[in-house]
Design an enzyme around this catalytic site. Structure first.
Site, PDB file in Angstrom:
ATOM      1  N   ASP A   1      -4.264   0.364   1.778  1.00  0.00           N
ATOM      2  CA  ASP A   1      -4.905   1.103   2.878  1.00  0.00           C
ATOM      3  C   ASP A   1      -4.764   0.413   4.241  1.00  0.00           C
ATOM      4  O   ASP A   1      -4.309   1.029   5.206  1.00  0.00           O
ATOM      5  CB  ASP A   1      -6.362   1.496   2.566  1.00  0.00           C
ATOM      6  CG  ASP A   1      -7.316   0.367   2.264  1.00  0.00           C
ATOM      7  OD1 ASP A   1      -6.866  -0.803   2.201  1.00  0.00           O
ATOM      8  OD2 ASP A   1      -8.530   0.643   2.110  1.00  0.00           O
TER       9      ASP A   1
ATOM     10  N   GLY B   1     -23.653  -3.404  -8.245  1.00  0.00           N
ATOM     11  CA  GLY B   1     -22.576  -4.342  -8.532  1.00  0.00           C
ATOM     12  C   GLY B   1     -21.513  -3.783  -9.462  1.00  0.00           C
ATOM     13  O   GLY B   1     -20.794  -4.534 -10.123  1.00  0.00           O
ATOM     14  N   ALA B   2     -21.379  -2.454  -9.541  1.00  0.00           N
ATOM     15  CA  ALA B   2     -20.407  -1.882 -10.485  1.00  0.00           C
ATOM     16  C   ALA B   2     -19.029  -1.688  -9.853  1.00  0.00           C
ATOM     17  O   ALA B   2     -18.127  -1.159 -10.481  1.00  0.00           O
ATOM     18  CB  ALA B   2     -20.927  -0.563 -11.033  1.00  0.00           C
TER      19      ALA B   2
ATOM     20  N   LEU C   1     -18.377   0.179  -7.103  1.00  0.00           N
ATOM     21  CA  LEU C   1     -18.224   1.577  -6.707  1.00  0.00           C
ATOM     22  C   LEU C   1     -18.450   1.772  -5.208  1.00  0.00           C
ATOM     23  O   LEU C   1     -18.625   2.886  -4.741  1.00  0.00           O
ATOM     24  CB  LEU C   1     -19.195   2.451  -7.506  1.00  0.00           C
ATOM     25  CG  LEU C   1     -18.966   2.418  -9.023  1.00  0.00           C
ATOM     26  CD1 LEU C   1     -20.148   3.009  -9.771  1.00  0.00           C
ATOM     27  CD2 LEU C   1     -17.691   3.172  -9.394  1.00  0.00           C
TER      28      LEU C   1
ATOM     29  N   SER D   1     -20.970   0.725  -2.840  1.00  0.00           N
ATOM     30  CA  SER D   1     -22.246   1.211  -2.316  1.00  0.00           C
ATOM     31  C   SER D   1     -22.306   1.014  -0.805  1.00  0.00           C
ATOM     32  O   SER D   1     -22.999   1.753  -0.106  1.00  0.00           O
ATOM     33  CB  SER D   1     -23.405   0.484  -2.989  1.00  0.00           C
ATOM     34  OG  SER D   1     -23.224  -0.908  -2.893  1.00  0.00           O
ATOM     35  N   SER D   2     -21.533   0.047  -0.270  1.00  0.00           N
ATOM     36  CA  SER D   2     -21.598  -0.182   1.178  1.00  0.00           C
ATOM     37  C   SER D   2     -21.052   1.022   1.941  1.00  0.00           C
ATOM     38  O   SER D   2     -21.667   1.488   2.910  1.00  0.00           O
ATOM     39  CB  SER D   2     -20.851  -1.463   1.566  1.00  0.00           C
ATOM     40  OG  SER D   2     -19.535  -1.431   1.077  1.00  0.00           O
TER      41      SER D   2
ATOM     42  N   GLU E   1     -17.777  -1.855   9.206  1.00  0.00           N
ATOM     43  CA  GLU E   1     -17.435  -2.891   8.218  1.00  0.00           C
ATOM     44  C   GLU E   1     -16.542  -3.960   8.872  1.00  0.00           C
ATOM     45  O   GLU E   1     -16.764  -5.156   8.713  1.00  0.00           O
ATOM     46  CB  GLU E   1     -16.695  -2.197   7.071  1.00  0.00           C
ATOM     47  CG  GLU E   1     -16.584  -2.991   5.840  1.00  0.00           C
ATOM     48  CD  GLU E   1     -17.584  -2.586   4.769  1.00  0.00           C
ATOM     49  OE1 GLU E   1     -17.986  -3.481   4.047  1.00  0.00           O
ATOM     50  OE2 GLU E   1     -17.964  -1.399   4.661  1.00  0.00           O
TER      51      GLU E   1
ATOM     52  N   ASP F   1     -12.501   3.332   1.036  1.00  0.00           N
ATOM     53  CA  ASP F   1     -13.859   3.590   0.529  1.00  0.00           C
ATOM     54  C   ASP F   1     -14.557   4.674   1.347  1.00  0.00           C
ATOM     55  O   ASP F   1     -15.152   5.608   0.803  1.00  0.00           O
ATOM     56  CB  ASP F   1     -14.714   2.309   0.584  1.00  0.00           C
ATOM     57  CG  ASP F   1     -14.052   1.135  -0.126  1.00  0.00           C
ATOM     58  OD1 ASP F   1     -13.096   1.368  -0.888  1.00  0.00           O
ATOM     59  OD2 ASP F   1     -14.479  -0.006   0.104  1.00  0.00           O
TER      60      ASP F   1
HETATM   61  C1  GLA Z   1     -11.781  -2.838  -1.134  1.00  0.00           C
HETATM   62  C2  GLA Z   1     -11.682  -2.398   0.329  1.00  0.00           C
HETATM   63  C3  GLA Z   1     -10.718  -1.215   0.479  1.00  0.00           C
HETATM   64  C4  GLA Z   1      -9.360  -1.519  -0.171  1.00  0.00           C
HETATM   65  C5  GLA Z   1      -9.555  -2.065  -1.584  1.00  0.00           C
HETATM   66  C6  GLA Z   1      -8.271  -2.551  -2.199  1.00  0.00           C
HETATM   67  O1  GLA Z   1     -12.377  -1.848  -1.911  1.00  0.00           O
HETATM   68  O2  GLA Z   1     -12.960  -2.037   0.801  1.00  0.00           O
HETATM   69  O3  GLA Z   1     -10.550  -0.901   1.844  1.00  0.00           O
HETATM   70  O4  GLA Z   1      -8.610  -2.398   0.621  1.00  0.00           O
HETATM   71  O5  GLA Z   1     -10.474  -3.144  -1.628  1.00  0.00           O
HETATM   72  O6  GLA Z   1      -7.355  -1.517  -2.340  1.00  0.00           O
END
Ligand code: GLA
Length: 379
Positions: A31, A118-119, A121, A123-124, A156, A168
């Site tokens: 990304d 902490g899974a 997924l 959450s932030s 972030e 994310d």
């Molecule tokens: C984390 C980062 C994403 C991405 C992934 C790896 O989840 O928040 O932006 O870079 O790592 O693909």
């Protein structure tokens, strides 16, 4: 939820919003290198209840916390220690201010989560996006999903200090029921692909906590930027690392580590494109092949896997009903995802956890997800 806002602030909220967590399907560390990535919004997430205030105070409370944490809208600074979860809210306020959406006064906000903690997924991102929608509703800011995702990423990057890409936030913003979100990170364009019937996602978390995750992520980020700068010096005209042809990387005589990072990124980008074709054509075995190749590349070239993640992916790969498995998200510990046939159920998941626990003395947490709706205001 409303009751919790009321018990924290002693009046009723006027705004409610919700944003989901996400699973990274394929496209590991592509990304922030301008590549393609795919993810799925899950049907669990973060819910917010909020109300504007007449003064300059922001008060933030959560169902897991004690007393609300306060901040001043005119002097927003990152918070440390137990209150650091508030930085995702404050960072969004700041990033929206930078986009001309200046919060005219303070607000009270209550955060509740049904995401397993902490899974892996994200959450932030769910907190950033639910905050963004709540602010837009409280203060009448015109906001669209793409701006919301950008603002969340900016919070972030510049406020929390994590140099992540838009995966994310983009998936949490654009998620849809039974759909996979595909992001072209160079164009910041977001599309959805229908989830193939008869398949589902599982996330297994190694529960491996690595203190260095954030600094290792930043190190990989810098290695990618350095590799791209050298490739440009070597005459490459591509606009980002993901777009560089793998052959060009092989011939460019980069330092060995940078060559490995660059090869992972540009080949992974191409795997995401191939995954799009496999999904369109319903070629399940090709999907599995791409997922396994993605993990191998993360592990051997990008070196963001761990012994436990490799073992988990191997156990999954040998289990009936698993189409393919790979580490998901930042890496250096954390979680692996599996794409499975419907025939893979709780019993198979238990067998995977048993095998992992036998090897490492630690049971992974398991999360089975249906693809759910993206971030939204709730009535
Ligand atoms: C984390 C980062 C994403 C991405 C992934 C790896 O989840 O928040 O932006 O870079 O790592 O693909």
């Amino acid at each position: 939820m409303e009751h919790s806002f009321e018990s924290a602030f002693a009046y009723s909220p006027t705004i409610r919003s919700r944003a989901p967590g996400r699973i990274e399907f394929i496209g590991n560390h592509t990304d922030y290198n301008g590549g393609m990535v795919m993810g799925v919004a899950v049907d669990k997430g973060i819910s917010i209840a909020a109300s504007p205030r007449a003064d300059n105070t922001i008060r933030m409370a959560t169902s897991h916390g004690d007393a609300p944490t306060s901040a001043d809208i005119a002097n927003i600074q990152p918070l440390a220690g137990d209150a650091s979860w508030c930085n995702y809210i404050l960072g969004v306020v700041k990033a929206m201010q930078d986009e001309g959406m200046k919060t005219p006064h303070g607000f009270d906000i209550f955060v509740d989560s049904d995401l397993p903690s902490g899974a892996g997924l994200s959450s932030s991102a769910a907190l950033e996006l639910s905050t963004g929608w709540a602010l837009s509703a409280m203060f009448n800011f015109p906001l669209d999903k793409a701006t919301l995702a950008r603002v969340g990423r900016k919070a972030e990057n510049t406020f929390v200090g994590m140099p992540c890409g838009i995966l994310d936030q983009g998936v949490s913003a654009f998620g849809e029921k039974d759909a996979i979100v595909r992001i072209d990170c160079a164009k910041e364009s977001f599309t959805t692909i229908p989830m193939p019937k008869g398949l589902r996602f599982w996330v297994f978390n190694t529960m491996e906590k690595h203190n260095l995750v954030e600094s290792l992520y930043a190190t990989r980020h810098k290695e990618c930027m350095d590799a791209f700068a050298l490739l440009r010096e070597a005459g490459c005209e591509a606009e980002n690392l993901a777009a560089v042809a793998p052959d060009f990387v092989r011939k460019a005589k980069l330092p060995a580590t940078l060559e490995m990072r660059a090869l992972h990124v540009c080949e992974e980008h191409r795997r995401v494109i191939a995954m799009g074709k496999a999904l369109d054509a319903g070629k399940v075995s090709e999907m599995g092949r791409l997922l396994c190749a993605s993990h191998r590349s993360s592990s051997t070239l990008f070196e963001n896997s761990t012994e436990r993640l490799d073992a988990l992916v191997e156990i999954l790969g040998a289990t009936q009903g698993v189409v393919g498995a790979r580490l998901t998200g930042g890496g250096f510990g954390g979680a692996a995802m599996a794409l499975t046939l419907d025939s893979f159920g709780e019993e198979q998941a238990r067998t995977v956890c048993d095998a992992f626990e036998k090897q490492f003395g630690q049971r992974p947490s398991v999360f089975s997800a249906a693809a759910g709706a993206g971030a939204r205001l709730c009535q």
